[in-house]
Design an enzyme around this catalytic site. Structure first.
Site, PDB file in Angstrom:
ATOM      1  N   CYS A 144       0.809  -1.213   0.000  1.00 42.83           N
ATOM      2  CA  CYS A 144       0.000   0.000   0.000  1.00 42.83           C
ATOM      3  C   CYS A 144       0.845   1.266   0.000  1.00 42.83           C
ATOM      4  CB  CYS A 144      -0.919   0.001   1.219  1.00 42.83           C
ATOM      5  SG  CYS A 144      -2.008   1.436   1.322  1.00 42.83           S
ATOM      6  N   PHE A 145       1.955   1.270   0.741  1.00 48.04           N
ATOM      7  CA  PHE A 145       2.733   2.499   0.882  1.00 48.04           C
ATOM      8  C   PHE A 145       3.645   2.741  -0.322  1.00 48.04           C
ATOM      9  CE2 PHE A 145       2.682   5.072   4.762  1.00 48.04           C
ATOM     10  CZ  PHE A 145       1.588   4.501   5.379  1.00 48.04           C
TER      11      PHE A 145
END
Length: 277
Positions: A144-145
């Site tokens: 996600c990051f």
């Protein structure tokens, strides 16, 4: 006159409990039993939450997750996988019909994320909102990051916090990860890459795209100090008052029952089967 929301400090919980409690709070708010809620929590053991529609097979290294003692759980919200380790996690539960909540998911992000912005500022960190160029193309990574979405928090051009939102039963649930520190070696060991060269290239690039609180502060802060700063941030950013809330026994029983769903392989793997790599 400012509105009063409940404030629930859950402390540390297992991945299954953390997701179960968010769902119970959603149900209770939908039924009109409680006002809007701001909740803070941490993760013990560390967990990987995968997006509601995300496939586990081929993206998460389950053998390494077992080795690290990291538990996998599927969350109610969409998006890609997140490692929850040394972080503060927040959740907000508020009615879709609340007068302060825009109908647009993007604009509701902006309203709710003002609390996160002010939390960073309370720590002396000059954060700002991301406004990507018409939602940059999704990277192929399951992590996600990797790229910021609309109105996520940036520090010095790097993504500092990630959030996800869903709307069910007339309730907005937005929860997100505010990393205090990041173990990048562990993070990249938990995801599958075509080969070590690609993995190393992704790991090096990641350090230019993401940042944790203690990466930018001269004096490291603790989990409790971060909680205090972000509580003040939500008070200011959302212009609300907060009343401490202790979950009644009925709510805790419902959370315990829902935990069984979040612990189940049927839920977490969505009938993919548990395929170790």
């Amino acid at each position: 006159m400012r509105e009063t929301w409940y404030f629930l400090d859950s402390g540390y919980g297992t991945p299954s409990f953390n997701m179960a409690m968010d769902e119970v709070l959603m149900n209770w708010h939908s039924e009109g039993k409680i006002p809007p809620v701001l909740r803070f929590y941490g993760w013990k053991p560390a967990g990987i939450s995968v997006g509601f529609f995300q496939k586990v097979g081929g993206s998460i290294d389950l053998e390494n997750a077992d080795k690290y003692g990291v538990e996998l759980v599927r969350r109610q919200t969409g998006g890609r996988a997140v490692l929850h380790d040394d972080e503060l996690t927040y959740s907000v539960l508020v009615s879709e019909d609340h007068p302060a909540m825009p109908k647009s998911i993007k604009e509701a992000y902006l309203v709710l994320s003002k609390g996160i912005l002010e939390g960073y500022r309370a720590l002396g960190i000059p954060a700002e909102f991301s406004i990507p160029e018409e939602k940059k193309k999704q990277a192929g990574s399951a992590v996600c990051f990797e790229e910021p979405s609309w109105y996520e928090l940036m520090v010095d051009g790097k993504k500092a916090a990630g959030s996800a939102q869903t709307r069910k039963k007339g309730v907005i649930l937005q929860h997100g990860s505010i990393p205090i520190s990041m173990d990048i070696e562990k993070l990249f060991d938990l995801f599958i890459y075509p080969n070590e060269k690609v993995k190393e290239r992704a790991r090096r690039a990641f350090t230019n795209r993401a940042v944790a609180i203690n990466d930018v502060l001269e004096q490291p802060v603790t989990f409790d100090e971060v909680k205090h700063a972000f509580k003040e941030g939500f008070l200011k950013g959302l212009d609300i008052d907060l009343e401490p809330f202790t979950p009644p026994e009925e709510m805790l029983r419902e959370a315990a029952e829902l935990e069984e769903k979040y612990k189940s392989e049927e839920w977490s793997y969505k009938r993919e089967g548990r395929q170790k790599v």
